[in-house]
Design a protein around this motif. Structure first.
Motif, PDB file in Angstrom:
ATOM      1  N   SER A 335       0.848  -1.184   0.000  1.00 16.80           N
ATOM      2  CA  SER A 335       0.000   0.000   0.000  1.00 16.80           C
ATOM      3  C   SER A 335       0.886   1.237   0.000  1.00 16.80           C
ATOM      4  N   GLN A 336       0.310   2.385  -0.329  1.00 19.34           N
ATOM      5  CA  GLN A 336       1.105   3.611  -0.329  1.00 19.34           C
ATOM      6  C   GLN A 336       1.697   3.913   1.048  1.00 19.34           C
ATOM      7  N   PRO A 337       0.907   3.807   2.151  1.00 26.64           N
ATOM      8  CA  PRO A 337       1.506   4.061   3.468  1.00 26.64           C
ATOM      9  C   PRO A 337       2.629   3.078   3.805  1.00 26.64           C
ATOM     10  N   ARG A 338       2.452   1.795   3.423  1.00 28.57           N
ATOM     11  CA  ARG A 338       3.489   0.813   3.723  1.00 28.57           C
ATOM     12  C   ARG A 338       4.746   1.098   2.906  1.00 28.57           C
ATOM     13  N   ALA A 339       4.576   1.494   1.644  1.00 32.79           N
ATOM     14  CA  ALA A 339       5.734   1.833   0.809  1.00 32.79           C
ATOM     15  C   ALA A 339       6.499   3.016   1.401  1.00 32.79           C
ATOM     16  N   ARG A 340       5.772   4.011   1.896  1.00 32.74           N
ATOM     17  CA  ARG A 340       6.431   5.180   2.496  1.00 32.74           C
ATOM     18  C   ARG A 340       7.142   4.799   3.796  1.00 32.74           C
ATOM     19  N   GLN A 341       6.561   3.883   4.562  1.00 36.52           N
ATOM     20  CA  GLN A 341       7.213   3.417   5.786  1.00 36.52           C
ATOM     21  C   GLN A 341       8.521   2.711   5.439  1.00 36.52           C
ATOM     22  N   MET A 342       8.505   1.897   4.384  1.00 43.05           N
ATOM     23  CA  MET A 342       9.728   1.231   3.944  1.00 43.05           C
ATOM     24  C   MET A 342      10.781   2.244   3.528  1.00 43.05           C
ATOM     25  N   LEU A 343      10.350   3.306   2.872  1.00 40.42           N
ATOM     26  CA  LEU A 343      11.295   4.336   2.446  1.00 40.42           C
ATOM     27  C   LEU A 343      11.963   5.021   3.638  1.00 40.42           C
ATOM     28  N   ARG A 344      11.257   5.142   4.744  1.00 36.82           N
ATOM     29  CA  ARG A 344      11.875   5.686   5.966  1.00 36.82           C
ATOM     30  C   ARG A 344      13.093   4.857   6.340  1.00 36.82           C
ATOM     31  N   PHE A 345      12.937   3.540   6.298  1.00 35.72           N
ATOM     32  CA  PHE A 345      14.022   2.634   6.657  1.00 35.72           C
ATOM     33  C   PHE A 345      15.151   2.722   5.635  1.00 35.72           C
ATOM     34  N   LEU A 346      14.786   2.697   4.355  1.00 40.75           N
ATOM     35  CA  LEU A 346      15.786   2.716   3.292  1.00 40.75           C
ATOM     36  C   LEU A 346      16.524   4.047   3.199  1.00 40.75           C
ATOM     37  N   SER A 347      15.926   5.104   3.728  1.00 39.96           N
ATOM     38  CA  SER A 347      16.532   6.440   3.656  1.00 39.96           C
ATOM     39  C   SER A 347      17.358   6.792   4.878  1.00 39.96           C
ATOM     40  N   SER A 348      17.266   6.004   5.936  1.00 41.14           N
ATOM     41  CA  SER A 348      18.010   6.289   7.157  1.00 41.14           C
ATOM     42  C   SER A 348      19.508   6.170   6.903  1.00 41.14           C
ATOM     43  N   PRO A 349      20.305   7.155   7.308  1.00 37.70           N
ATOM     44  CA  PRO A 349      21.759   7.052   7.112  1.00 37.70           C
ATOM     45  C   PRO A 349      22.354   5.786   7.721  1.00 37.70           C
ATOM     46  N   LEU A 350      21.821   5.363   8.869  1.00 38.17           N
ATOM     47  CA  LEU A 350      22.353   4.181   9.537  1.00 38.17           C
ATOM     48  C   LEU A 350      21.872   2.889   8.891  1.00 38.17           C
ATOM     49  N   TRP A 351      20.620   2.873   8.431  1.00 42.52           N
ATOM     50  CA  TRP A 351      19.992   1.628   8.008  1.00 42.52           C
ATOM     51  C   TRP A 351      19.870   1.473   6.492  1.00 42.52           C
ATOM     52  N   ARG A 352      20.374   2.406   5.713  1.00 48.59           N
ATOM     53  CA  ARG A 352      20.061   2.424   4.278  1.00 48.59           C
ATOM     54  C   ARG A 352      20.509   1.154   3.548  1.00 48.59           C
ATOM     55  N   ALA A 353      21.594   0.526   3.998  1.00 50.43           N
ATOM     56  CA  ALA A 353      22.084  -0.693   3.343  1.00 50.43           C
ATOM     57  C   ALA A 353      21.569  -1.959   4.009  1.00 50.43           C
ATOM     58  N   TYR A 354      20.867  -1.805   5.125  1.00 55.89           N
ATOM     59  CA  TYR A 354      20.594  -2.948   5.985  1.00 55.89           C
ATOM     60  C   TYR A 354      19.632  -3.952   5.370  1.00 55.89           C
ATOM     61  N   ILE A 355      18.801  -3.516   4.415  1.00 55.10           N
ATOM     62  CA  ILE A 355      17.820  -4.425   3.824  1.00 55.10           C
ATOM     63  C   ILE A 355      18.490  -5.645   3.226  1.00 55.10           C
ATOM     64  N   THR A 356      19.751  -5.500   2.800  1.00 59.25           N
ATOM     65  CA  THR A 356      20.487  -6.639   2.230  1.00 59.25           C
ATOM     66  C   THR A 356      20.650  -7.765   3.233  1.00 59.25           C
ATOM     67  N   THR A 357      20.724  -7.446   4.513  1.00 56.97           N
ATOM     68  CA  THR A 357      20.895  -8.512   5.504  1.00 56.97           C
ATOM     69  C   THR A 357      19.721  -9.476   5.487  1.00 56.97           C
ATOM     70  N   TYR A 358      18.525  -8.959   5.219  1.00 57.35           N
ATOM     71  CA  TYR A 358      17.347  -9.818   5.159  1.00 57.35           C
ATOM     72  C   TYR A 358      17.306 -10.595   3.842  1.00 57.35           C
ATOM     73  N   VAL A 359      17.571  -9.908   2.740  1.00 55.50           N
ATOM     74  CA  VAL A 359      17.443 -10.531   1.421  1.00 55.50           C
ATOM     75  C   VAL A 359      18.552 -11.554   1.184  1.00 55.50           C
TER      76      VAL A 359
END
Length: 404
Positions: A335-359
């Protein structure tokens, strides 16, 4: 330099990152005097910290540490050096950054794989019309009423704890305390406090779903992060491997931990986790179709790489937030709200690369677990999973075993 002094310097270097970015040290259960020393010292100059870490890498190569420990520390120093360079303002390409942090290579996924996953999901959902709308309707029906979340968390935590302790013994004093939080970029977070205690925060800004809650509890607690921390504290740290007393963001340790945690539920319960969860929900007076949940999970597993694609589009290909949000809505059916929430995580200076740990963590550890399992039995997978809990393994170590 003797090995004990070397590990002390490694811990000091790791603790220094919390002065540059609060939260970089995810957990530290070592000598409290080292933590106090770090807090009281001046904040480090990032460029100087990078030089210190390069020196330590050379010291590790010539040390008398056993090979497995030497490999572990060297891999983490490489990741730490990359972080220090970024804090110093050095430009590092996103793909190279991810490689230095997590020792994996990443690339964009194939949209044809995502189309096949959409087709499989459509078959499971049934009906006709827009797939995103049908999937959204399913997720709405799968929501846990807000006033029942605490009961569900308690039930699954208790059931998983009992199951896990029978196969991976934990100290009698271990405990997980759950708390509700808001305004966070993640759905759940384990704060390991040491002495076999964890505080697990669950973000109630995000609706909790019946199909995902068992995974969340397994991921954060049993047999995921909490269990891994407890086992490594009891076996490795108590056995003298003090480098295991610190857990730093953006290191190979994270990829291993998140891959472990994402395989936790199936490793503890087996492929019929949905039918197991269905019985627990029934005891709580909630209706849950476990078989259907399992089939939907298998179908949506084909969309695993979409979130990593989003990070690549954002940080490597220069796409704007609107484009990335649309990508998430199109392929992940978010959903649009969920996509924007994901972008918060992906845009964080600390967490921007972290999604790779899950994938990539899920992919690598899944391949390794399957390669060593005797058939598909839950017991053989649990035995293999136990090595992840108890040993200081790295992505490179798993690849070496797979090659053999």
């Amino acid at each position: 330099m003797d090995s004990e002094s070397l590990i002390t310097d490694y811990l000091r270097a790791g603790l220094a990152f919390d002065r540059l970015e609060e939260g970089f040290v995810d957990a530290f259960t070592g000598d409290p005097r080292l933590r106090a020393e770090s807090v009281n010292d001046p904040a480090p100059d990032p460029a100087e910290l990078a030089r210190r870490i390069r020196g330590l890498r050379g010291d590790v190569a010539g040390s008398d540490l056993p090979q497995q420990r030497r490999d572990f520390v060297a891999a983490h120093l490489s990741a730490m050096e990359c972080s220090a360079r970024r804090f110093a303002g050095e430009e590092i390409g996103f793909v190279d950054e991810v490689r230095q942090y997590f020792d994996v290579d990443i690339e964009l996924g194939d949209p044809e794989d995502y189309r096949r996953a959409h087709a499989a999901l459509s078959d499971v959902l049934g009906g006709s019309g827009d797939l995103a709308a049908r999937y959204a309707a399913h997720r709405t029906a799968d929501e846990i009423p807000g006033d029942r979340v605490a009961d569900c968390v308690a039930a699954f935590s208790s059931a998983l704890r009992e199951r896990v302790r029978a196969t991976h013994p934990l100290p009698d004093t271990e405990i997980v305390e759950f708390e509700v939080v808001t305004d966070k970029p993640w759905s759940g977070f384990n704060y390991y406090l040491g002495d076999f205690r964890s505080r697990v925060a669950i973000n109630v800004d995000l609706t909790q779903h019946m199909a995902s809650l068992p995974h969340l509890i397994a991921h954060e607690a049993y047999p995921g992060h909490h269990t891994e921390h407890c086992r490594k504290e009891e076996i490795l740290v108590a056995g003298g491997q003090r480098e295991q007393s610190i857990f730093l963001v953006n290191t190979p340790q994270c990829l291993m931990a998140e891959g472990l945690a994402d395989h936790a539920l199936e490793s503890a319960i087996g492929p019929d986790w949905g039918l197991w969860a269905q019985e627990i929900y029934a005891d709580l007076g909630l209706r849950f179709d476990g078989d259907r949940a399992q089939r939907i999970s298998r179908a949506t597993g084909g969309l695993l790489g979409v979130r990593q694609d989003a990070a690549l589009l954002l940080h490597d290909r220069g796409a704007d937030h609107d484009t990335v949000a649309e990508y998430l809505q199109t392929w992940l059916l978010a959903s649009q709200p969920r996509a924007r929430q994901m972008l918060r995580f992906l845009s964080s200076p600390l967490w921007r690369a972290y999604i790779t740990t899950y994938v990539e963590g899920y992919r690598l550890l899944g391949t390794w677990l399957d390669a060593g399992a005797d058939g598909s039995s839950a017991s053989s997978r649990s035995t293999r999973f136990g090595r992840l809990l108890d040993e200081p393994l790295t992505p490179a170590a798993l690849r070496t075993e797979l090659a053999q």
